[in-house]
Every structure is written in C-alpha cells, then in structure tokens.
Design a protein around this motif. Sequence first.
Motif, short mmCIF file in Angstrom:
data_model
loop_
_atom_site.label_atom_id
_atom_site.label_comp_id
_atom_site.label_asym_id
_atom_site.label_seq_id
_atom_site.Cartn_x
_atom_site.Cartn_y
_atom_site.Cartn_z
N GLY A 18 41.06 32.25 31.20
CA GLY A 18 41.51 33.68 30.94
C GLY A 18 40.18 34.61 31.80
N VAL A 19 39.45 33.93 32.49
CA VAL A 19 38.43 34.95 33.29
C VAL A 19 38.92 35.34 34.50
CG1 VAL A 19 36.49 33.87 31.85
CG2 VAL A 19 37.07 32.87 34.26
N GLY A 20 40.12 34.83 35.06
CA GLY A 20 40.62 35.28 36.49
C GLY A 20 40.22 34.04 37.45
N LYS A 21 40.36 33.00 37.09
CA LYS A 21 39.85 31.58 37.84
C LYS A 21 40.93 31.63 38.96
CE LYS A 21 40.13 27.90 35.82
NZ LYS A 21 41.65 27.64 36.15
N SER A 22 42.32 31.45 38.52
CA SER A 22 43.42 31.48 39.41
C SER A 22 43.78 32.73 40.09
CB SER A 22 44.66 31.09 38.77
OG SER A 22 44.17 29.83 37.78
N THR A 23 43.34 33.66 39.89
CA THR A 23 43.68 34.90 40.43
C THR A 23 42.33 34.88 41.40
OG1 THR A 23 44.24 36.03 38.66
CG2 THR A 23 43.76 37.37 40.50
N ASN A 37 33.61 38.36 38.17
CA ASN A 37 35.22 38.87 37.94
C ASN A 37 35.48 39.99 36.87
OD1 ASN A 37 37.95 39.08 39.07
ND2 ASN A 37 38.72 38.09 37.24
N PRO A 68 36.28 44.00 41.02
CA PRO A 68 36.31 44.89 39.85
C PRO A 68 37.63 44.41 39.29
CG PRO A 68 36.87 45.95 42.03
CD PRO A 68 36.35 44.52 42.49
N THR A 97 41.09 45.74 38.34
CA THR A 97 41.98 47.01 38.67
C THR A 97 43.46 46.82 38.37
OG1 THR A 97 42.81 46.18 40.77
CG2 THR A 97 40.69 47.34 40.74
P1 ADP Z 1 42.33 32.27 34.49
O1 ADP Z 1 42.81 31.31 35.83
O2 ADP Z 1 40.88 32.10 34.44
O3 ADP Z 1 42.83 31.54 33.07
P2 ADP Z 1 44.01 34.19 35.40
O4 ADP Z 1 43.77 34.30 36.98
O5 ADP Z 1 45.31 33.51 35.10
O6 ADP Z 1 42.78 33.65 34.88
O7 ADP Z 1 43.78 35.73 34.86
C1 ADP Z 1 44.14 36.11 33.81
C2 ADP Z 1 44.87 37.46 33.61
O8 ADP Z 1 43.91 38.48 34.10
C3 ADP Z 1 45.98 37.57 34.63
O9 ADP Z 1 46.81 38.31 33.98
C4 ADP Z 1 45.56 38.26 35.88
O10 ADP Z 1 46.17 38.91 36.49
C5 ADP Z 1 44.33 38.99 35.19
N1 ADP Z 1 43.10 39.57 36.18
C6 ADP Z 1 42.28 38.59 36.92
N2 ADP Z 1 41.44 39.10 37.35
C7 ADP Z 1 41.68 40.40 37.43
C8 ADP Z 1 40.92 41.33 37.97
N3 ADP Z 1 39.88 41.36 38.85
N4 ADP Z 1 41.71 42.73 37.75
C9 ADP Z 1 42.97 42.89 36.81
N5 ADP Z 1 43.37 41.91 36.55
C10 ADP Z 1 42.97 40.69 36.72
#
Ligand code: ADP
Length: 363
Positions: free
Chosen positions: A117-122, A275, A312, A314
């Motif tokens: 949930g920290v945005g690793k995949s994003t 992130n 950031p 966003t």
């Molecule tokens: P993880 O892979 O760590 O579980 P995700 O990449 O799936 O995390 O991101 C979790 C949620 O946070 C998703 O809904 C994604 O769109 C959102 N998210 C990730 N990074 C950002 C960011 N920098 N700004 C806004 N939303 C983000």
Amino acid sequence: MSLGNRNLDDDISGVLAAVALPDGQALGASGRVAGLAQSGGRVSLSIQISPDEAKIFAPLRDQVEEGLRALDGVTSAFVVLTAERAAPPKLVADKPAKTDPLASVTHVIAVASGKGGVGKSTTTVNLALALVALGLRVGILDADVYGPSLPTLLGLHGKPGMAEGRKLRPMQAYGLKAMSMGLLVEAETAMVWRGPMVMSAITQMMADVEWGALDVLLVDMPPGTGDAQLALAQGTRLAGAVIVSTPQDLSLIDVRRGIAMFRKVDVPILGVIENMSQFICPDCGSSHAIFGDGGARDEAARIGVPYLGAVPLTMALRAASDAGKPIVARNPDGPIGSIYKEIAQAVLDGLEIQATGRPPRKI
Ligand code: ADP
C-alpha cells in the motif's frame, strides 16, 4: 462442441488420471496434486515433488498443461512444480548461475517495500516508463503474486500469447514488456498459495517468458521479507534493489528489515524512493509537507542508503494509474514525469557506481 462448466471438473480429473507418473501411478490418484482451482476458463494447480524430481516432472507438467488447455472451456492452464519440504532459499540459490533464465537482460532490479500500500507498483510502472523515456529497453515482472496490479496499472487485457519453444510472449504497453501473475490466474487463486508455490510460479514467469533483449527488468516484489521474498532476492541475478517507502514508514522496522534482507544476500541497495512525500492540492496546486520536510532524506542517510528522490501525492497520479494510463506515459515531460526521470537517472547512476566501484555519489 462445448461442454458445460458443470463437466469441466470431470474433464480436469480425466486429464490428471491420464497422466502416468514414472512409477506407473496415475497423477490424479498420487496425492501430489494441490491447489487445483478453476474459474472463468482458467485452471491452475501445483504438483508436489521432492527437489531431485524436478527434471523428471518437468515434461509431465508440460503434458498436464497441454491436456488442460485442450479441454473445451479452458482458456488457460498454469501448472507449477513445488518442492514443499526443501528450504526454498537454498533450493533456488543452488541453481541460478547454471541456466540464467534472464541471460538476455542486462540489469535485473528489484523494487521492494516493507509493507503493502505504499505505492510500490505505481512507482515500478512509472519508473519503468521513465527508463523507457531515457531510451532504454525495459520490462516489468510483476512478482507481487498476492496483489498483482500491473494489468490494471497498464490497462492490459486478454492473455499473453505463446511464443516459440512453449514460452509465453510478454504483453506490451507504452513501450514496456510486461508479465504478471494477474494475467495467468484468477485474482483469488494465488492469495492462498504458500511460499514455495509462490516462488515456483515466479521462477516460471522468469524462465518461461520470452523477455528478449532488455536493458532493465524491474521486478515488482511481493511486499515484506518472508521466505518467498528472500528466495527471490537470493535466486535472481539482481543488480540492485530499490526500496519504495512513504515518509512516515521509512523510520519503521519493515523498511530496515527489507534492506537487511537484500544486504544479507549481497544485493546492493540502489536507494530509497520516497512516495507520497508531499500533498499537491488539486485545486490550488500548492504543496503541503504533511509528514514534515526532509525527514526521509535524513532517515535514508541514517540507514546508510542513497536517497533517489521524492514523488508527491497527487490526484492526477492516482487517477492516471486507475485509468490504466500511467502518468509518465501520459505526460513524460510534465512535472511528475520529470521527477520520475530524475529518479530513473539516479537509479542508473547507482548501477554505474556498483559496476565501476566508485564511491556512492554525494546525496
Ligand atoms: P503497493 O504496490 O505498494 O501495494 P500501489 O502502487 O498499488 O501500492 O498504490 C496504492 C494506492 O496508492 C493506489 O491506489 C495508487 O494509485 C495510490 N498511489 C500510489 N502512489 C501515489 C501517489 N504518489 N499519489 C497518489 N496516489 C498514489
């Protein structure tokens, strides 16, 4: 003529009964089949073996997959061999050099996080696209089998096709090659897999996919530091690892544990990407350091790893991800695209530092 779904279980049993083990026993009656799941035409299962049986069972696995694929109502079949009793880290560590399944990839980089949930995949996807924008040939292997989000993030639909030699052809999106467990099995299937099965599935995604020549393959790791993560870190020829963290999580034990895991198996930490560092207000565009300013950079220095940059929080970034068109693909030269490109360059610098042995650049 298509059989109804009602009969598919019987058909699958028929395939398993028709495959004979070396001792003459039918596979279906051998007690070795586990995790059989079928839904929406996708069938997956594992065959339990002991480590020394891997060679003998590989053709049997192929035979089962082919038999399943030939059934009416089956659109894809995924069979893995699992050696439950052996310690997975050791098992994999013995093998990698001999037949490196990723020999045509110059740099394999793990993208990891202490928790989900920290945005690793994003981050993985946008970093990959930034590397493409810098002119590199890039692939993503979504090894986060418990929560594969790559198909959504890249807007991938359908199934990977078959290439020569029974290999899967990776999907293509925005100049990237991509493969994810989410393209191969139903979402619920992998959630119940245990460590060895996860590892076996990931190994197959590396070895059985025709990646072709790549400059960089980013491996989106499963979050955490369990057996599967350790086996993956140890069994893959990783050039380095990138850690993704939110500012408030960087000081937590999870991140240190992740870093310690890579260090333990001699994988260099290329650095930390912070992130959701600042909140960018969608209305007025002003930036708010909700978790304070500069803390993550200081914390990275304290832990002794390079700081690669900050992305950031966003709305546009999240909306682009949800729509399957990542922000860097949408606007590589925009403010967020430029941030990811700077981070991508810092990652490349880190690889160079590792290769040349020069001391880490000043951060
Ligand atoms: P993880 O892979 O760590 O579980 P995700 O990449 O799936 O995390 O991101 C979790 C949620 O946070 C998703 O809904 C994604 O769109 C959102 N998210 C990730 N990074 C950002 C960011 N920098 N700004 C806004 N939303 C983000």
